[in-house]
Design an enzyme around this catalytic site. Structure first.
Site, PDB file in Angstrom:
ATOM      1  N   LYS A  53      52.405  16.247 -10.597  1.00  0.00           N
ATOM      2  CA  LYS A  53      53.454  17.434 -10.336  1.00  0.00           C
ATOM      3  C   LYS A  53      54.452  16.182 -11.207  1.00  0.00           C
ATOM      4  O   LYS A  53      55.829  16.603 -10.894  1.00  0.00           O
ATOM      5  CB  LYS A  53      53.474  16.881  -8.721  1.00  0.00           C
ATOM      6  CG  LYS A  53      52.087  17.866  -7.729  1.00  0.00           C
ATOM      7  CD  LYS A  53      52.252  17.979  -6.545  1.00  0.00           C
ATOM      8  CE  LYS A  53      51.328  19.096  -6.002  1.00  0.00           C
ATOM      9  NZ  LYS A  53      51.297  18.940  -4.452  1.00  0.00           N
ATOM     10  N   GLN A  97      51.641  14.871   0.125  1.00  0.00           N
ATOM     11  CA  GLN A  97      50.597  15.695  -0.055  1.00  0.00           C
ATOM     12  C   GLN A  97      49.994  15.316   1.233  1.00  0.00           C
ATOM     13  O   GLN A  97      49.927  14.276   1.824  1.00  0.00           O
ATOM     14  CB  GLN A  97      50.437  14.218  -1.468  1.00  0.00           C
ATOM     15  CG  GLN A  97      49.122  14.759  -1.905  1.00  0.00           C
ATOM     16  CD  GLN A  97      49.050  16.080  -2.723  1.00  0.00           C
ATOM     17  OE1 GLN A  97      50.475  16.391  -2.999  1.00  0.00           O
ATOM     18  NE2 GLN A  97      47.881  17.332  -2.908  1.00  0.00           N
ATOM     19  N   ASP A 120      57.793  22.256  -0.344  1.00  0.00           N
ATOM     20  CA  ASP A 120      56.522  23.258  -0.201  1.00  0.00           C
ATOM     21  C   ASP A 120      56.468  24.325   0.187  1.00  0.00           C
ATOM     22  O   ASP A 120      54.968  25.355  -0.223  1.00  0.00           O
ATOM     23  CB  ASP A 120      54.920  21.826   0.094  1.00  0.00           C
ATOM     24  CG  ASP A 120      54.221  21.418  -0.217  1.00  0.00           C
ATOM     25  OD1 ASP A 120      53.908  22.011  -1.173  1.00  0.00           O
ATOM     26  OD2 ASP A 120      54.283  20.452  -0.313  1.00  0.00           O
TER      27      ASP A 120
END
Ligand code: GUN
Length: 294
Positions: A53, A97, A120
């Site tokens: 990422k 995460q 997200d």
């Protein structure tokens, strides 16, 4: 007849090339999209994802920051960090995460994030914005990637029966909500199947577009697919294979060797949906930067 393969690497590259141009334009106006990724602990898979990422953001000319915290970080400290990131004007997108260590309540942490930085798309406000069709909200990256793959393969879902196998909060449900929208690139008739669905095959065989996110290796077989269907396989599973160097290989949730003979278009695993997830995370971050700088 063999299906045409949908190349997620090529389509992901296309999306990233468009974003690179958009980031360059924003930078010329003094806006540098910034993504902060937070990793708690040392989960090996998470470390790989987080690195990918950060690298993708750097390559697009964005500002990326990865905050690595020890596994024994307290929930209070993590919440305080989220508060700081929410207030930091250089941070447009925040990604925590998952999975978080067990002593931390993930829901509490995700809910603490500003929905305006929730790239997200997991915050309940983001979920609500998707359901009501508010495009300022962020859509979860994998489902949004599924839509990009379908549209960029020249398929218009309008009026088609789209069947989703799996009802997870991260894939199945947002996929259903995206394609149900009264909007270009959507307008499908959507059915969601799950572990309690009776006569699954009777339903999957109706799918003009079949999106499989069951979370189990090769569970959807050729006989469960409508001839000529578009098949999108979201699954990534490691199965033992002693003939390979690593001792395993990756397979999807669809039995590819059978499905490829029945479908008209199909995504491979790996190289299908996977590369789209990070591309769409970058797209969400650019959207966040645009909205927060307006
Ligand atoms: N862990 C595995 N996939 C994801 C994802 O898409 N987002 C976050 N935050 N964590 C993950």
């Amino acid at each position: 007849m063999s299906a045409t393969i949908i190349d997620g690497n090529a389509i992901g590259k296309q999306v990233r090339a468009e974003l690179r141009a958009e980031v360059a334009d924003m930078r010329s106006r003094g806006i540098v999209p910034g993504l902060t990724v937070v990793l708690v602990g040392e989960d090996p898979a998470s470390q790989v994802y987080v690195r990918m990422k950060g690298k993708a953001a750097d390559e697009l000319g964005m500002k990326s920051d990865t905050l690595r915290l020890p596994a024994d970080t307290t929930e209070a400290d993590l919440l305080a960090l989220v508060d700081r990131l929410n207030a930091d004007r250089a941070v447009h997108g925040i990604l925590i995460q998952l999975p978080l260590p067990k002593h931390i309540n993930s829901q509490k942490v995700l809910f603490r994030m500003s929905p305006d930085k929730d790239v997200d798309g997991f915050h309940p406000v983001s979920v609500g914005r998707l359901v009501i069709g508010d495009r300022t909200g962020f859509r979860p990256c994998t489902p949004a990637g599924v839509q990009e793959l379908i549209l960029r393969s020249g398929v218009d879902p309008r009026g088609q029966h789209l069947v989703v196998v799996g009802r997870s909060l991260i894939v199945g449900r947002p996929v259903a909500n995206i394609f149900l929208q009264d909007a270009p690139g959507a307008n499908a008739t959507v059915t969601v199947c799950h572990t309690k669905t009776r006569d699954l095959t009777a339903i999957t065989r109706q799918g003009d577009i079949l999106v499989v996110a069951a979370g189990r290796p090769e569970v959807v077989t050729g006989d469960q697919i409508k001839p000529g269907a578009v098949v999108i396989d979201v699954g990534v599973n490691r199965v033992e294979d002693k003939t390979t160097e690593k001792g395993y290989r990756l397979v999807g949730d669809v039995k590819f060797s059978e499905a490829v003979e029945v479908a008209s278009l199909i995504t491979p695993v790996p190289g299908g949906v996977g590369p789209m997830t990070i591309a769409l995370l970058m797209k969400n971050t650019v959207q966040a930067a645009r909205q927060l700088s307006a």
